[in-house]
Design an enzyme around this catalytic site. Structure first.
Site, PDB file in Angstrom:
ATOM      1  N   GLU A  69      -6.846  13.119   0.424  1.00 54.62           N
ATOM      2  CA  GLU A  69      -7.046  12.157  -0.307  1.00 54.62           C
ATOM      3  C   GLU A  69      -8.456  11.455  -0.563  1.00 54.62           C
ATOM      4  OE1 GLU A  69      -4.832   9.716   3.154  1.00 54.62           O
ATOM      5  OE2 GLU A  69      -4.314   7.958   1.709  1.00 54.62           O
ATOM      6  N   ASP A 109      -6.307  -0.859  -0.041  1.00 55.32           N
ATOM      7  CA  ASP A 109      -5.606  -1.677   0.694  1.00 55.32           C
ATOM      8  C   ASP A 109      -6.587  -2.303   1.703  1.00 55.32           C
ATOM      9  OD1 ASP A 109      -3.588   0.044  -0.224  1.00 55.32           O
ATOM     10  OD2 ASP A 109      -2.963   1.068   1.572  1.00 55.32           O
TER      11      ASP A 109
HETATM   12  C1  GLC Z   1      -3.010   4.927   0.347  1.00 58.02           C
HETATM   13  C2  GLC Z   1      -2.893   3.839  -0.403  1.00 58.02           C
HETATM   14  C3  GLC Z   1      -2.097   3.424  -1.502  1.00 58.02           C
HETATM   15  C4  GLC Z   1      -1.327   4.852  -2.087  1.00 58.02           C
HETATM   16  C5  GLC Z   1      -0.874   4.959  -1.108  1.00 58.02           C
HETATM   17  C6  GLC Z   1      -0.073   5.984  -1.472  1.00 58.02           C
HETATM   18  O1  GLC Z   1      -1.788   3.719   0.760  1.00 58.02           O
HETATM   19  O2  GLC Z   1      -4.072   3.007  -0.209  1.00 58.02           O
HETATM   20  O3  GLC Z   1      -2.591   3.058  -3.146  1.00 58.02           O
HETATM   21  O4  GLC Z   1      -0.374   4.453  -3.313  1.00 58.02           O
HETATM   22  O5  GLC Z   1      -1.481   5.376   0.078  1.00 58.02           O
HETATM   23  O6  GLC Z   1      -0.532   7.156  -1.923  1.00 58.02           O
END
Ligand code: GLC
Length: 442
Positions: free
Chosen positions: A411, A169
């Site tokens: 994460e 992102d």
């Molecule tokens: C964050 C990450 C994305 C992922 C999402 C849900 O937004 O950047 O890649 O899919 O979280 O885990």
């Protein structure tokens, strides 16, 4: 590896806790919906512990598929708690959106073919045939949509319209382009009047994770503005392209797409199905397309601005992703591996940093601006193995497991000292740790 049993049990518990029946949420409160590439990574782990659940995880993605073939990056929970999330997107504005599910109007890296193949590896031949036959039509429709809507120049590279589509992102090359792009008047007023912190009131992530580990408020506002513009065009890529110059041929997305095309070809062959001719032609073109992203001066791959045709020479983990595509030459793969070994780029105690450590954008705990993530580690290790760099792949695998064993299924992690960050009990970290545990002795 001190206690693999405990690690396995902890990881399984995370997946169980995040299980919503037919899909697994990435992380309890912070990410309560279903995400496209998350479910793919989750299925890659689940196939070792519960093959039927792994299949269900992937099949449940198809309930969000649009009639034009697009797979959305999110399928929203129908819970009243999340009305605001659904309203930001209002997917029903598009005639192609499904009538019985609320989704976003954009996609995410096309990992589905990989996940279907990885699940297939666990099945006996006859079952695998049925599984592939079951999933193939949706994957074909998805790849056809990518070509039709997202490769208007027929260059073999597909473009993305929002940073979320890359899954990385807040990756610096996209932020760089966003900052250079037209800024809405209201964002400037909010910034000038020092009201940016008000954005926190509508942000869920900064309520769960320290703001220093997420993107900043001004960037979050600009991301929202891109959604707003997409929404105003009812998520019609062509209309969007006529209006906006913000379109990028992302190197990670395209590397994953090229690999997915290979998987699609293999699956079709396995079940004796002929793929549509025009799709085969376009997939053939894509095999060499990653080379359009090579910068011979710095000997690196970069994403490209679709409108200007210029490479975006801003450092990020994207540079390494062509290793996963499997279509670059061994010589170029060698250059990338040299970057993995270089202390100026990606050689840290806990690889692989999402931004090279010497880059000015590097920040060890901030989202996609430095931390190591297990999914990019999985992709890079997979690519390294196929190019024969097995010891480099095994270091990545071992270090990933060390991080999870030491801290739990966070994460992301600092590539410098391994400190955990972002959401706790994150599903793809758990799933890919399970997968790494199975493959670590290969
Ligand atoms: C964050 C990450 C994305 C992922 C999402 C849900 O937004 O950047 O890649 O899919 O979280 O885990």
């Amino acid at each position: 590896m001190a206690d693999t049993k405990k690690l396995l049990n902890d990881a399984k518990a995370v997946l169980k806790n995040n299980d919503h029946g037919c899909f697994t949420a990435p992380a309890g409160d912070l990410y309560p919906h279903q995400w496209l590439w998350d479910s793919c990574f989750i299925a890659i782990g689940l196939r070792h512990t519960n093959i039927d659940r792994a299949k269900a995880e992937l099949k449940s993605l198809l309930r969000g598929q649009w009639s034009n073939g697009m797979l959305p990056n999110m399928i929203f929970s129908e819970d009243v708690l999340y009305t605001q999330d659904r309203n930001v997107w209002r997917s029903h504005l598009s005639i192609s959106s499904p009538s019985d599910a609320s989704t976003t109007g954009i996609t995410q890296p096309p990992m589905l073919a990989e996940a279907v193949v990885q699940v297939g590896k666990k099945l006996k031949k006859a079952e695998r045939r049925t599984w592939y036959a079951d999933m193939l039509p949706a994957i074909i429709a998805y790849h056809q949509w990518l070509y039709r809507d997202r490769d208007p120049k027929e260059s073999g590279l597909v473009l993305q319209l929002h940073p979320y589509e890359t899954g990385l992102d807040s990756t610096p090359p996209w932020l760089d382009q966003l900052h250079k792009h037209h800024r809405p008047w209201w964002a400037t007023i909010i910034e000038k009047s020092n009201l940016v912190s008000v954005v926190n009131l509508v942000r869920r992530d900064t309520r769960h994770v320290p703001p220093g580990q997420r993107m900043d408020n001004m960037d979050a506002l600009l991301y929202y503005d891109v959604i707003r513009k997409l929404r105003s065009k009812h998520y019609d890529s062509k209309a969007m392209l006529r209006k906006s110059a913000f379109a990028i041929e992302d190197v990670s997305f395209n590397s994953i797409f090229v690999r997915a095309n290979q998987h699609l070809t293999d699956m079709a062959e396995f079940i004796g199905r002929t793929l549509p001719e025009d799709l085969v032609e376009r997939m053939d073109k894509s095999k060499l397309a990653i080379e359009q992203l090579w910068d011979s001066y710095s000997k690196q791959y970069y994403s490209k601005n679709h409108t200007t045709g210029r490479l975006i020479r801003v450092p990020s983990i994207g540079t390494l992703m062509p290793l996963y595509s499997g279509t670059i030459s061994k010589e170029r793969a060698n250059h990338l591996v040299a970057m993995l070994h270089s202390k100026d780029f990606f050689n840290t105690d806990y690889p692989v940093a999402s931004v090279p450590v010497s880059a000015k954008e590097f920040s060890p705990l901030r989202y996609w601006q430095g931390p190591a993530w297990l999914n990019t580690n999985w992709l890079i290790a997979d690519g390294l193995n196929r190019y024969g760099f097995t010891s480099e792949a095994s270091v990545i695998r071992k270090k990933s497991l060390e991080l999870v064993e030491e801290h739990g299924c966070y994460e992301y992690f600092s590539p410098i000292d391994g400190s955990p960050a972002g959401a706790k009990n994150f599903s793809w970290t758990a799933a890919l740790a399970i997968d790494f545990l199975q493959t670590k002795t290969k």
